[in-house]
Scaffold this motif. Structure first.
Motif, PDB file in Angstrom:
ATOM      1  N   ALA A 154       0.838  -1.208   0.000  1.00 42.96           N
ATOM      2  CA  ALA A 154       0.000   0.000   0.000  1.00 42.96           C
ATOM      3  C   ALA A 154       0.871   1.254   0.000  1.00 42.96           C
ATOM      4  CB  ALA A 154      -0.931  -0.007   1.213  1.00 42.96           C
ATOM      5  N   VAL A 155       1.946   1.224   0.775  1.00 43.89           N
ATOM      6  CA  VAL A 155       2.875   2.359   0.826  1.00 43.89           C
ATOM      7  C   VAL A 155       3.610   2.499  -0.510  1.00 43.89           C
ATOM      8  CG1 VAL A 155       4.941   3.287   1.949  1.00 43.89           C
ATOM      9  CG2 VAL A 155       3.136   2.222   3.328  1.00 43.89           C
ATOM     10  N   ALA A 156       3.971   1.381  -1.117  1.00 44.26           N
ATOM     11  CA  ALA A 156       4.651   1.416  -2.420  1.00 44.26           C
ATOM     12  C   ALA A 156       3.775   2.083  -3.477  1.00 44.26           C
ATOM     13  CB  ALA A 156       5.023  -0.005  -2.850  1.00 44.26           C
ATOM     14  N   ALA A 161       1.900   6.942  -6.536  1.00 37.41           N
ATOM     15  CA  ALA A 161       0.810   7.869  -6.862  1.00 37.41           C
ATOM     16  C   ALA A 161       1.184   9.308  -6.504  1.00 37.41           C
ATOM     17  CB  ALA A 161      -0.458   7.449  -6.114  1.00 37.41           C
ATOM     18  N   MET A 162       1.844   9.492  -5.378  1.00 38.86           N
ATOM     19  CA  MET A 162       2.265  10.839  -4.967  1.00 38.86           C
ATOM     20  C   MET A 162       3.284  11.414  -5.951  1.00 38.86           C
ATOM     21  SD  MET A 162       2.492  10.426  -0.805  1.00 38.86           S
ATOM     22  CE  MET A 162       2.697  12.151  -0.406  1.00 38.86           C
ATOM     23  N   GLN A 163       4.187  10.569  -6.401  1.00 36.29           N
ATOM     24  CA  GLN A 163       5.197  11.011  -7.367  1.00 36.29           C
ATOM     25  C   GLN A 163       4.547  11.412  -8.696  1.00 36.29           C
ATOM     26  OE1 GLN A 163       8.232   8.093  -8.169  1.00 36.29           O
ATOM     27  NE2 GLN A 163       9.634   9.597  -8.984  1.00 36.29           N
ATOM     28  N   LEU A 172      -7.874   7.576  -2.317  1.00 39.89           N
ATOM     29  CA  LEU A 172      -8.413   6.222  -2.156  1.00 39.89           C
ATOM     30  C   LEU A 172      -7.645   5.459  -1.078  1.00 39.89           C
ATOM     31  CD1 LEU A 172     -10.343   3.988  -3.171  1.00 39.89           C
ATOM     32  CD2 LEU A 172      -8.652   3.456  -4.943  1.00 39.89           C
ATOM     33  N   ILE A 173      -6.328   5.574  -1.114  1.00 39.06           N
ATOM     34  CA  ILE A 173      -5.483   4.902  -0.110  1.00 39.06           C
ATOM     35  C   ILE A 173      -5.736   5.494   1.276  1.00 39.06           C
ATOM     36  CG2 ILE A 173      -3.085   4.542   0.643  1.00 39.06           C
ATOM     37  CD1 ILE A 173      -2.342   4.452  -2.379  1.00 39.06           C
ATOM     38  N   LYS A 174      -5.832   6.808   1.347  1.00 41.71           N
ATOM     39  CA  LYS A 174      -6.089   7.476   2.628  1.00 41.71           C
ATOM     40  C   LYS A 174      -7.406   6.998   3.242  1.00 41.71           C
ATOM     41  CE  LYS A 174      -6.603  12.051   4.713  1.00 41.71           C
ATOM     42  NZ  LYS A 174      -6.764  13.495   4.453  1.00 41.71           N
ATOM     43  N   GLY A 175      -8.429   6.904   2.396  1.00 41.99           N
ATOM     44  CA  GLY A 175      -9.732   6.451   2.872  1.00 41.99           C
ATOM     45  C   GLY A 175      -9.677   5.033   3.423  1.00 41.99           C
ATOM     46  N   LYS A 176      -8.969   4.151   2.720  1.00 44.59           N
ATOM     47  CA  LYS A 176      -8.851   2.762   3.168  1.00 44.59           C
ATOM     48  C   LYS A 176      -8.052   2.666   4.471  1.00 44.59           C
ATOM     49  CE  LYS A 176      -9.439   0.190  -1.150  1.00 44.59           C
ATOM     50  NZ  LYS A 176     -10.455  -0.767  -0.657  1.00 44.59           N
ATOM     51  N   TYR A 191       4.297   3.325  12.544  1.00 41.14           N
ATOM     52  CA  TYR A 191       4.547   3.393  11.091  1.00 41.14           C
ATOM     53  C   TYR A 191       3.273   3.805  10.355  1.00 41.14           C
ATOM     54  CZ  TYR A 191       6.035   1.921   6.417  1.00 41.14           C
ATOM     55  OH  TYR A 191       6.347   1.890   5.073  1.00 41.14           O
ATOM     56  N   PHE A 192       2.138   3.234  10.773  1.00 42.85           N
ATOM     57  CA  PHE A 192       0.837   3.553  10.170  1.00 42.85           C
ATOM     58  C   PHE A 192       0.548   5.043  10.282  1.00 42.85           C
ATOM     59  CE2 PHE A 192      -3.700   4.232  10.304  1.00 42.85           C
ATOM     60  CZ  PHE A 192      -4.203   3.412   9.298  1.00 42.85           C
ATOM     61  N   ASN A 193       0.725   5.585  11.477  1.00 39.53           N
ATOM     62  CA  ASN A 193       0.428   7.006  11.712  1.00 39.53           C
ATOM     63  C   ASN A 193       1.369   7.919  10.921  1.00 39.53           C
ATOM     64  OD1 ASN A 193      -1.705   6.420  13.414  1.00 39.53           O
ATOM     65  ND2 ASN A 193      -0.462   6.508  15.281  1.00 39.53           N
ATOM     66  N   ALA A 194       2.612   7.491  10.778  1.00 39.06           N
ATOM     67  CA  ALA A 194       3.578   8.289  10.015  1.00 39.06           C
ATOM     68  C   ALA A 194       3.181   8.368   8.547  1.00 39.06           C
ATOM     69  CB  ALA A 194       4.978   7.678  10.147  1.00 39.06           C
ATOM     70  N   ILE A 195       2.693   7.258   8.002  1.00 42.40           N
ATOM     71  CA  ILE A 195       2.265   7.234   6.597  1.00 42.40           C
ATOM     72  C   ILE A 195       0.988   8.055   6.422  1.00 42.40           C
ATOM     73  CG2 ILE A 195       1.461   5.752   4.697  1.00 42.40           C
ATOM     74  CD1 ILE A 195       4.502   5.564   5.309  1.00 42.40           C
ATOM     75  N   LEU A 196       0.078   7.920   7.365  1.00 42.48           N
ATOM     76  CA  LEU A 196      -1.181   8.702   7.297  1.00 42.48           C
ATOM     77  C   LEU A 196      -0.882  10.189   7.380  1.00 42.48           C
ATOM     78  CD1 LEU A 196      -4.202   8.130   7.080  1.00 42.48           C
ATOM     79  CD2 LEU A 196      -4.326   8.169   9.581  1.00 42.48           C
ATOM     80  N   ALA A 197       0.059  10.572   8.229  1.00 48.71           N
ATOM     81  CA  ALA A 197       0.445  11.979   8.363  1.00 48.71           C
ATOM     82  C   ALA A 197       1.079  12.501   7.070  1.00 48.71           C
ATOM     83  CB  ALA A 197       1.421  12.144   9.530  1.00 48.71           C
ATOM     84  N   LEU A 198       1.784  11.639   6.376  1.00 49.06           N
ATOM     85  CA  LEU A 198       2.441  12.003   5.113  1.00 49.06           C
ATOM     86  C   LEU A 198       1.419  12.494   4.095  1.00 49.06           C
ATOM     87  CD1 LEU A 198       5.203  11.948   3.556  1.00 49.06           C
ATOM     88  CD2 LEU A 198       4.549   9.657   2.787  1.00 49.06           C
ATOM     89  N   MET A 199       0.219  11.904   4.120  1.00 47.62           N
ATOM     90  CA  MET A 199      -0.824  12.280   3.152  1.00 47.62           C
ATOM     91  C   MET A 199      -1.572  13.543   3.562  1.00 47.62           C
ATOM     92  SD  MET A 199      -2.468   8.622   2.017  1.00 47.62           S
ATOM     93  CE  MET A 199      -2.445   7.877   3.641  1.00 47.62           C
ATOM     94  N   GLN A 200      -1.347  14.003   4.779  1.00 44.10           N
ATOM     95  CA  GLN A 200      -2.053  15.182   5.276  1.00 44.10           C
ATOM     96  C   GLN A 200      -1.182  16.433   5.225  1.00 44.10           C
ATOM     97  OE1 GLN A 200      -3.137  13.501   9.050  1.00 44.10           O
ATOM     98  NE2 GLN A 200      -5.058  12.660   8.293  1.00 44.10           N
ATOM     99  N   GLU A 201       0.056  16.266   4.771  1.00 44.17           N
ATOM    100  CA  GLU A 201       0.965  17.415   4.712  1.00 44.17           C
ATOM    101  C   GLU A 201       0.578  18.351   3.559  1.00 44.17           C
ATOM    102  OE1 GLU A 201       4.918  15.850   4.397  1.00 44.17           O
ATOM    103  OE2 GLU A 201       4.969  15.160   6.470  1.00 44.17           O
TER     104      GLU A 201
END
Length: 201
Positions: A154-156, A161-163, A172-176, A191-201
């Motif tokens: 999912a992170v991969a 997608a971000m790139q 879609l990933i954020k919602g899931k 690790y989960f929270n760090a990835i979720l925070a990455l999408m909120q920056e």
């Protein structure tokens, strides 16, 4: 002149015999020894052909080594179609878990994420690269199970997608992720929270 002709005929006969023998050996290798041909073609830089021979070797022997080989060569060749098809066969093999465990044992210290996560990530990002974006996300979360290990598929897909500036797939990933936020094991929470925070920056 007569002697020269005899020598020439002898040379041509020998050459013809060598050519026929070589052709026979090549046909025999192609027809009966796909495992040998897979390595030979790889050494010659014929990656796509090597993948096909590895697939044949796997079909004939059912040995996971060959489908793993096909998947890894396809990854090196950036052949997304074969990464997807071979990778899915690799994952579906009943010996996949044991094969990954063996690979993990030989990984250098400090490497995060297991070999299985690497394979999952390659398969899912190959789907994304082929334009199968929703399928890539769905498959990535399916392969996650109940956890959220480091460097997962999912992170991969998220990073890909971000790139690409693909906000739809990121959303879609954020919602899931938000759907499963309450059920993430404590060992994976940071690790989960760090990835979720990455999408909120």
């Amino acid at each position: 002149m007569g002697v020269d002709k005899v020598i020439l005929r002898s040379f041509l006969s020998t050459l013809a015999a060598i050519v026929v023998l070589f052709a026979f050996m090549l046909v025999a290798l192609v027809g009966f020894y796909p495992a040998t041909m897979m390595e030979l073609t790889y050494d010659l830089g014929m990656d796509s052909t090597s993948v096909r021979f590895a697939e044949r070797a796997y079909k004939e022997s059912d040995d996971i080594y060959y489908i793993a080989y096909a998947t890894e060569v396809a990854i090196g060749d950036k052949n997304y179609g074969k990464i997807n098809s071979c990778g899915e066969k690799f994952i579906a093999d009943e010996a996949f878990e044991a094969y990954c465990a063996e690979k993990n044992e030989s990984m250098p210290e400090g490497v995060t994420g297991g070999y299985e996560q690497y394979v999952y990530g390659q398969v899912c990002t190959a789907k994304y690269a082929r334009g199968e974006k929703t399928q890539a996300v769905d498959r990535a979360f399916e392969l996650l199970g109940t956890g959220f290990p480091a460097n997962n598929a999912a992170v991969a897909v998220l990073l890909q997608a971000m790139q690409a500036g693909d906000t739809e797939t990121v959303g879609l990933i954020k919602g899931k992720m938000e759907e499963r936020q309450e059920s993430v094991p404590s060992s994976d929470t940071e690790y989960f929270n760090a990835i979720l925070a990455l999408m909120q920056e």
